[in-house]
Enzyme design. Structure first.
Site, short mmCIF file in Angstrom:
data_model
loop_
_atom_site.label_atom_id
_atom_site.label_comp_id
_atom_site.label_asym_id
_atom_site.label_seq_id
_atom_site.Cartn_x
_atom_site.Cartn_y
_atom_site.Cartn_z
N THR A 276 0.85 -1.20 0.00
CA THR A 276 0.00 0.00 0.00
C THR A 276 0.88 1.24 0.00
OG1 THR A 276 -0.05 0.29 2.41
CG2 THR A 276 -1.66 -1.23 1.46
N THR A 309 0.93 -3.79 4.01
CA THR A 309 0.88 -2.32 4.13
C THR A 309 2.29 -1.78 4.04
OG1 THR A 309 1.34 -2.18 6.51
CG2 THR A 309 -0.95 -2.58 5.84
N ASP A 310 2.41 -0.49 3.86
CA ASP A 310 3.71 0.12 4.06
C ASP A 310 3.92 0.29 5.57
OD1 ASP A 310 6.20 1.18 3.66
OD2 ASP A 310 5.58 2.65 2.16
N TYR A 311 5.11 0.68 5.90
CA TYR A 311 5.61 0.81 7.27
C TYR A 311 4.67 1.65 8.15
CZ TYR A 311 9.83 0.91 10.27
OH TYR A 311 10.77 0.74 11.25
#
Ligand code: NOJ
Length: 781
Positions: A276, A309-311
C-alpha cells in the site's frame, strides 16, 4: 484429513515434524473445524496448493492466523522510524508471519530457528527486504538505470539482485517501486522509472520478471526465486508540493491513464505481492481504501497475491483522520483487503476482539492468511524453511565476478551526457594535458551507491578520482585536485539541512588549480541522503555553495566539464548555460568511478537518455513532455498575450524527456509508412533509416511518439509509443521499424475503458520528445 495432510507434507525432515504436530492437532482441534475460506482465490491457481493452505487453516487457532498477518522489522537496516513493539513477546507465541530487514544466511537461519521453536504448527517465517538496486553488488539507482532504456539490462540486474538476496535469506523483495511521478522535488523519484507511463510499464515488467526469475508464476519453488512487490499502490508520486507522504488528489480518469498501468503490468507479469502507499488518495488513505484494493486490484486487475501495508501505514490512518483509534484502523484496513500489517501491531492487537464482537468475519481473516500461507508453500518454505539460508551459496553468489561486470555495464549505460559543446568530451591528451579535478564528489565514496543500497558496502564503491587515475595511468593527461567546497548534509533525526552554506575557504585553491589547467572537471551533486524516502526538496538547485564555486571557476575562462551525482532532476539553468559539458551520472553504484572514467576517456560512448524532464526552475514543476495543449497554447508564432505561458520562464523543460547525447551523431531519414491509414484489426508498418555519421561507434535510442489530434478525452501533445535501442558502427546505417495498430492509439475513455476512435494522428520518429524533424500523418478509419 490425515491423507490430505500426508499428500502435501512431503517427506522432508521439517515436514515430518509438522506432520506429527498437525496430525495430533487435527484430532483435538475444535474451534475452527469448518472450512471457511470459500472466497479465497489463489495466486497460483494450483488445487494442490489450495488444498495445502485450506488444510493448514483448519488446524490453526484464531491467534495463530492473526500472527501470520503480523510483520516486524529486524532492523539490521532501519528503513523507517524505530517503533517500540512487542516483537519478542509475539515471537514467543509464534505470532510473527514475516520479518523484513534481516539478511545474511546465518542470521536469517537463526531467526527462523527461533520462530520454529515457538510456532506450534511449525509455520515458517517469510523474510523480506528492500532490495531496490542490488543487495551487495550495487547497481545504479533505478531512475538512472531506466535512462538506459535497456529492458534486458534491467531484468538482468534485478535477477542478479534476487540471486544475491535469495542466497542471503530473503524470499520476498519490496521492489520494484512502480510509482509514476513528474515531480523532482519528491525524493523517491530516484526509485522509479520517470515520468512516462508507457516506458514505466515496460520497466515494471522487466523488473518483476528479473526479481521473481520465473517463467511460470505458479512455480516459485526454486531456491533462487523470490516474490517481488509492486509498490506503492497508489498515487504516492503525486504528493502535493512533492513533499513526501503528502496528500494526493488524482481524478479517476488520471488514475486509470497514468498511475494504474505500471501496477497492472506488474500483475500481468505475475508479481506476487503489492504494498500500500502512505498517501491519502482523494480523501481515503490508500491503506484503508476499498476501492483500490478490492474494486481495482482484486476485481479489475485480477490480482490474487498478497498485500502488505507500508511501514506503520495502518497506524497512520489515525493521524490521517480516517480512523479513531488503532482498532478502528485495523478494521478499516482489513475491510479494504489488506493481508499483512507492517509494524503497526494493529492486526495482532485488535483482530481477535473484532472477530469476537462480529465487526469482522472469520472468513476475512482466513482469506488474508490463505494468501500468506500460499506464498510460503509456493516458495517451498514448508519443505525446507532454511532453503534461502545456504551460507555456502551465499559465499559463491554474492558479489560474484559476473555481477561486477554487470554493475559496470549498468553504470555506463545509465549515465546521460546532457551537454557537450565543442566536443570537450571525451578527454584526450591531444586536447587537454592538465586537468583540474574540482569539487566535493571527486573523492566522494559513500554517496555513490545512492539511497536504498541495502547491503552495498559504501566503502567499496570506486570513486571518480580512482577511476580516472586508473584509466589515465601512464597517459600524458595529468590531474590536480582541489575540493573547493563541501557537501551540505542533513541531520537524519531532524530531517533538516545542517550546513546551509558550507565555507568558501577552499575556493581560492580551486581557482588556482583551475588556472593552471587546460580543462576543469568539476564533480558536484547531492549527498545521497538528499533523495530517497523522506528527502523532499523545495529548492532543487545544486546544494550549498556549489553553484557559487562554479561561478568562480567560470571566471578563469577554462572549459568546464560538470559531472553530477544526484537522485532527482535538478534545476541546472545556470549550469546549462555556463559550463561546456554536463555528464549526469546519478548514483552509478559500485563501479561508479570506472564507468565514468570510461565515458570521460571515450572508451564507452554515452547512450542513455532522460526518462524525466529537468525543469528550468522549480516553479515549472511538474513539467513533463506529455502535457495537454490547453485552449490557449503558447508558441513562438502566436501573439504571446493571454496564452498559457509563464511571463518569466519558457514552457519547455531545460532538458526534456528522451534527451541524451552521444560522442557520435545519428542522422534519421527516409521515414516511410506502408500506408497512411488503417482500420479495425489493421496496422501501419513504418520504417526509418538511422545512420551513424560521426566518428565513434555508438548506441542510439530511437523513439516513436504519436499525437491524437481530436478525441473524446483530450490527448497529450505527444505520447511515447515505441522505442528501439540500436548499436551502429561509425558509418553504419540501420532500418528501424515500428508497427502502429489499435494498441498504439488506444486510450482510456470517459467510461474508464480502453477505447479507439477514428481520426487524424501525427507521429514523430525522434531523438527526444523535443525533436520534431521527422514527422508523418496517419488516420484511423
Ligand atoms: C517504507 C517505504 O515506503 C517502503 O517502500 C519500504 O518497502 C518499507 N519502508 C520497508 O522498508
Amino acid at each position: 484429513m490425515r491423507n490430505r495432510l500426508k499428500n502435501w507434507l512431503g517427506h522432508g525432515k521439517y515436514a515430518a515434524t509438522l506432520l506429527a504436530t498437525t496430525i495430533a492437532l487435527s484430532s483435538c482441534n475444535s474451534g475452527n473445524s469448518k472450512k471457511s475460506v470459500t472466497e479465497w482465490q489463489s495466486y497460483s491457481g494450483d488445487p494442490q496448493i489450495e488444498n495445502k493452505v485450506d488444510s493448514l487453516l483448519l488446524l490453526m487457532s484464531l491467534e495463530e492466523k492473526i500472527g501470520q498477518m503480523n510483520q516486524y522489522s529486524a532492523n539490521f537496516a532501519a528503513t523507517g522510524e524505530v517503533v517500540d513493539n512487542q516483537s519478542g513477546a509475539y515471537l514467543k507465541k509464534g505470532m510473527i508471519g514475516s520479518t523484513f530487514n534481516a539478511f545474511g544466511a546465518e542470521k536469517v537461519r537463526m531467526l527462523q530457528e527461533q520462530n520454529l521453536k515457538y510456532s506450534r504448527l511449525k509455520i515458517p517465517m517469510l523474510f523480506a527486504a528492500d532490495v531496490i538496486h542490488g543487495l551487495e553488488t550495487t547497481f545504479p539507482i533505478p531512475l538512472a538505470e531506466a535512462c538506459s532504456w535497456d529492458l534486458d539490462l534491467m531484468q538482468k540486474t534485478a535477477r542478479a539482485a534476487a540471486e544475491e538476496a535469495t542466497a542471503s535469506g530473503i524470499a520476498w523483495n519490496f521492489a520494484p517501486m512502480v510509482d509514476m511521478s513528474a515531480d523532482p522535488r519528491w525524493g523517491r523519484v530516484m526509485e522509479g522509472a520517470g515520468e512516462d507511463v508507457y516506458l514505466g510499464s515496460l520497466v515494471a515488467r522487466a523488473r518483476v520478471k528479473g526479481f521473481q526469475g520465473i517463467q511460470d508464476y505458479r512455480d516459485l519453488s526454486k531456491s533462487n526465486t523470490l516474490i517481488a512487490t509492486a509498490k506503492h499502490f497508489v498515487g504516492y508520486g503525486a504528493a502535493q508540493g512533492g513533499r513526501d507522504y503528502h496528500t494526493t488528489n488524482i481524478s479517476e480518469h488520471k488514475l486509470h491513464e497514468t498511475y494504474f498501468p505500471p501496477f497492472q503490468a506488474a500483475v500481468e507479469e505475475g508479481v506476487g505481492s503489492f504494498m500500500t502507499s502512505f498517501n491519502d488518495l482523494n480523501g481515503v488513505p490508500a491503506t484503508g481504501n476499498k476501492y483500490l484494493f478490492k474494486d481495482i486490484l482484486r476485481d479489475q486487475f485480477g490480482f490474487n497475491g498478497l498485500v502488505v501495508t507500508d511501514y506503520t501505514a495502518i497506524m497512520e490512518l489515525i493521524p490521517h483522520g480516517y480512523a479513531k483509534d488503532l482498532k478502528h484502523a485495523a478494521q478499516l484496513s482489513l475491510d479494504a483487503g489488506i493481508d499483512m500489517d507492517m509494524i503497526s501491531e494493529a492486526f495482532v492487537t485488535h483482530l481477535k476482539a473484532l472477530v469476537e464482537e462480529g465487526s469482522i468475519s472469520m472468513a476475512q481473516i482466513d482469506v488474508a492468511v490463505a494468501r500468506i500461507l500460499e506464498m510460503k508453500f509456493l516458495l517451498g518454505l514448508f519443505e525446507d524453511p532454511y532453503r534461502y539460508c545456504d551460507a555456502e551459496r551465499e559465499q559463491q553468489v554474492v558479489m560474484k565476478e559476473e555481477y561486477q561486470h554487470l554493475a559496470l555495464e549498468a553504470a555506463q549505460s545509465s549515465i546521460v551526457l546532457l551537454k557537450n559543446d565543442d566536443n570537450v568530451l571525451p578527454l584526450k591528451p591531444e586536447k587537454a594535458k592538465r586537468v583540474a579535478l574540482i569539487g566535493p564528489f571527486v573523492q566522494e565514496r559513500k554517496s555513490l551507491n545512492g539511497e536504498w543500497a541495502i547491503k552495498g558496502d559504501r566503502n567499496k564503491s570506486v570513486t571518480l578520482e580512482e577511476g580516472l587515475m586508473q584509466k589515465y595511468a601512464g597517459s600524458k593527461v595529468k590531474f590536480t585536485y582541489a575540493k573547493g567546497t563541501d557537501l551540505p548534509l542533513i541531520d537524519r533525526k531532524t530531517q533538516k539541512v545542517t550546513t546551509q552554506k558550507p565555507s568558501s575557504k577552499g575556493f581560492a585553491e580551486a581557482i588556482r588549480t583551475a588556472k593552471n589547467s587546460d580543462v576543469v572537471l568539476v564533480a558536484m551533486g547531492e549527498n545521497y541522503h538528499w533523495s530517497g524516502e523522506a528527502a523532499s526538496r523545495s529548492d532543487i538547485t545544486l546544494p550549498g555553495n556549489q553553484r557559487e564555486l562554479l561561478k568562480a571557476l567560470k571566471k578563469t575562462g577554462k572549459p568546464i566539464i560538470l559531472v553530477l551525482f544526484n537522485g532527482r532532476p535538478l534545476d541546472l539553468s545556470w549550469e546549462a548555460e555556463n559550463v561546456d559539458a554536463i555528464v549526469e551520472a546519478w548514483y552509478p553504484g559500485l563501479k561508479s568511478g570506472h564507468a565514468l572514467a570510461n565515458i570521460i576517456a571515450g572508451d564507452y560512448n554515452p547512450s542513455a537518455k532522460l526518462v524525466m524532464s529537468f525543469p528550468r526552475n522549480v516553479g515549472q514543476v511538474p513539467v513533463f513532455y506529455n502535457q495537454k495543449n490547453t485552449g490557449r497554447p503558447f508558441n513562438d508564432q502566436a501573439p504571446a498575450d493571454y496564452r498559457s505561458n509563464y511571463i518569466d520562464v519558457e514552457n519547455t523543460p531545460l532538458f526534456t524527456f528522451g534527451h541524451g547525447l552521444s560522442y557520435t551523431q545519428f542522422e534519421y531519414s527516409n521515414l516511410k509508412l506502408n500506408k497512411s491509414s488503417f482500420s479495425k484489426g489493421g496496422k501501419i508498418e513504418l520504417s526509418v533509416e538511422v545512420k551513424n555519421t560521426g566518428n565513434y561507434d555508438g548506441e542510439e535510442i530511437v523513439q516513436l511518439y504519436i499525437h491524437d489530434k481530436v478525441a473524446s478525452v483530450t490527448r497529450p501533445v505527444k505520447e511515447l509509443k515505441g522505442f528501439e535501442k540500436i548499436f551502429l558502427k561509425k558509418g553504419e546505417s540501420k532500418t528501424v521499424q515500428f508497427t502502429i495498430d489499435e494498441s498504439t492509439i488506444a486510450f482510456v475513455g470517459l467510461d474508464l475503458q480502453k477505447t479507439v476512435e477514428p481520426g487524424d494522428f501525427e507521429l514523430w520518429v525522434a531523438k527526444s520528445a523535443a525533436d520534431e524533424s521527422l514527422k508523418a500523418d496517419f488516420q484511423y478509419l
